[in-house]
Write a protein that holds these residues in place. Structure first.
Motif, PDB file in Angstrom:
ATOM      1  N   ARG B  72      31.410  43.292  59.852  1.00 35.64           N
ATOM      2  CA  ARG B  72      32.663  42.797  60.399  1.00 35.64           C
ATOM      3  C   ARG B  72      33.476  42.006  59.380  1.00 35.64           C
ATOM      4  O   ARG B  72      34.272  41.149  59.740  1.00 35.64           O
ATOM      5  N   GLN B  73      33.268  42.314  58.117  1.00 35.70           N
ATOM      6  CA  GLN B  73      33.987  41.640  57.047  1.00 35.70           C
ATOM      7  C   GLN B  73      34.633  42.659  56.132  1.00 35.70           C
ATOM      8  O   GLN B  73      33.987  43.611  55.678  1.00 35.70           O
ATOM      9  N   PHE B  74      35.906  42.442  55.856  1.00 39.43           N
ATOM     10  CA  PHE B  74      36.671  43.374  55.028  1.00 39.43           C
ATOM     11  C   PHE B  74      37.451  42.549  54.025  1.00 39.43           C
ATOM     12  O   PHE B  74      38.147  41.597  54.403  1.00 39.43           O
ATOM     13  N   ILE B  75      37.322  42.875  52.747  1.00 36.64           N
ATOM     14  CA  ILE B  75      37.926  42.074  51.693  1.00 36.64           C
ATOM     15  C   ILE B  75      38.882  42.929  50.868  1.00 36.64           C
ATOM     16  O   ILE B  75      38.540  44.056  50.485  1.00 36.64           O
ATOM     17  N   LEU B  76      40.033  42.378  50.591  1.00 35.91           N
ATOM     18  CA  LEU B  76      41.024  43.033  49.733  1.00 35.91           C
ATOM     19  C   LEU B  76      41.099  42.262  48.418  1.00 35.91           C
ATOM     20  O   LEU B  76      41.239  41.046  48.435  1.00 35.91           O
ATOM     21  N   SER B  77      40.999  42.977  47.307  1.00 36.49           N
ATOM     22  CA  SER B  77      40.908  42.296  46.012  1.00 36.49           C
ATOM     23  C   SER B  77      41.811  42.939  44.978  1.00 36.49           C
ATOM     24  O   SER B  77      42.224  44.089  45.112  1.00 36.49           O
ATOM     25  N   SER B  78      42.053  42.153  43.943  1.00 32.40           N
ATOM     26  CA  SER B  78      42.710  42.667  42.749  1.00 32.40           C
ATOM     27  C   SER B  78      42.199  41.867  41.560  1.00 32.40           C
ATOM     28  O   SER B  78      41.970  40.669  41.668  1.00 32.40           O
ATOM     29  N   LYS B  79      42.067  42.534  40.423  1.00 30.99           N
ATOM     30  CA  LYS B  79      41.634  41.818  39.223  1.00 30.99           C
ATOM     31  C   LYS B  79      42.827  41.152  38.546  1.00 30.99           C
ATOM     32  O   LYS B  79      42.721  40.067  37.985  1.00 30.99           O
ATOM     33  N   LYS B  80      43.977  41.840  38.615  1.00 38.11           N
ATOM     34  CA  LYS B  80      45.187  41.303  37.977  1.00 38.11           C
ATOM     35  C   LYS B  80      46.397  41.662  38.828  1.00 38.11           C
ATOM     36  O   LYS B  80      46.792  42.824  38.887  1.00 38.11           O
TER      37      LYS B  80
END
Lengths: 112, 111
Positions: B72-80
């Motif tokens: 039930r966990q969703f993560i949105l990421s970016s390095k730069k």
């Protein structure tokens, strides 16, 4: 490619009158349609939906009409109230597809 | 009842900095999870969706990535981050029904 189109970016209506929002789609495989309402800085909330086996669905002041041959649906709000002022998104999906395709939205302003 | 949380609510980040937005759902199990972006004056663009832990589908090529480390966990990421990453990010979930339910959103401004 925009498969769901809301060609009217905005709509202004007097309180107590009818609001009619339109939506067109290009994918004939779409078989379930939804309307969402969104206030600024908030997430959209589900409003009403319709399956392709129906041509009308009503829920209180909200009615959605579906014309499959024209690939067109509309949302009617009667009577319009100040709290209805928001952005309304039309969305569609196909059977067995989790994804929704959204239109660009129509901003409704209800004038007192 | 089910609830969906997103944080932070607002974020201002410089160009080139990393990003991590988190979304969690309560009151349901094995939901389908989605990340959308609403750019200024535009509709909702689906970025990623997930049907299970570790299963991520990307809808558009971009500078972002998504992960689902728990059910039930969703993560949105970016390095730069890029300037064009600015927008309103929405997480949503769906169950066995057709509707998707949205979180409150995160306003990201990249300067």
């Amino acid at each position: 490619d925009q498969q769901v189109k809301q060609n009217s970016p905005s709509l202004s209506v007097q309180e107590g009158r009818i609001s009619i929002l339109n939506c067109d789609y290009t994918n004939s495989m779409f078989d379930y349609f939804l309307w969402y309402k969104k206030y600024p800085a908030e997430g959209p909330t589900f409003l009403i939906s319709i399956s392709s086996i129906k041509d009308k669905n009503e829920d209180g002041r909200f009615t959605v009409f579906l014309n499959k041959s024209a690939k067109h649906l509309s949302l009617h709000i009667v009577p319009s109230q100040p709290g209805d002022s928001a952005v309304y998104f039309c969305a569609a999906r196909t059977t067995n597809d989790y994804k929704l395709s959204f239109g660009a939205g129509t901003t409704v302003t209800v004038r007192a | 009842s089910q609830t969906i949380h997103q944080w932070p609510a607002t974020l201002v980040q410089p160009v080139g900095s990393p990003l991590s937005l988190e979304c969690t759902v309560e009151g349901t199990s094995n939901p389908n999870l989605y990340w959308y972006r609403q750019a200024a004056g535009r509709g909702l663009q689906l970025l990623f969706y997930s049907v299970g832990i570790g299963q991520i589908s990307s809808e558009v090529p971009q500078n972002l990535s998504a992960s689902r480390p728990q059910d039930r966990q969703f993560i949105l990421s970016s390095k730069k981050l890029l300037l064009s990453d600015s927008g309103f990010y929405l997480c949503a979930w769906s169950g066995s029904g057709d509707e998707q339910f949205f979180g409150p959103g995160t306003r990201l401004t990249v300067l």
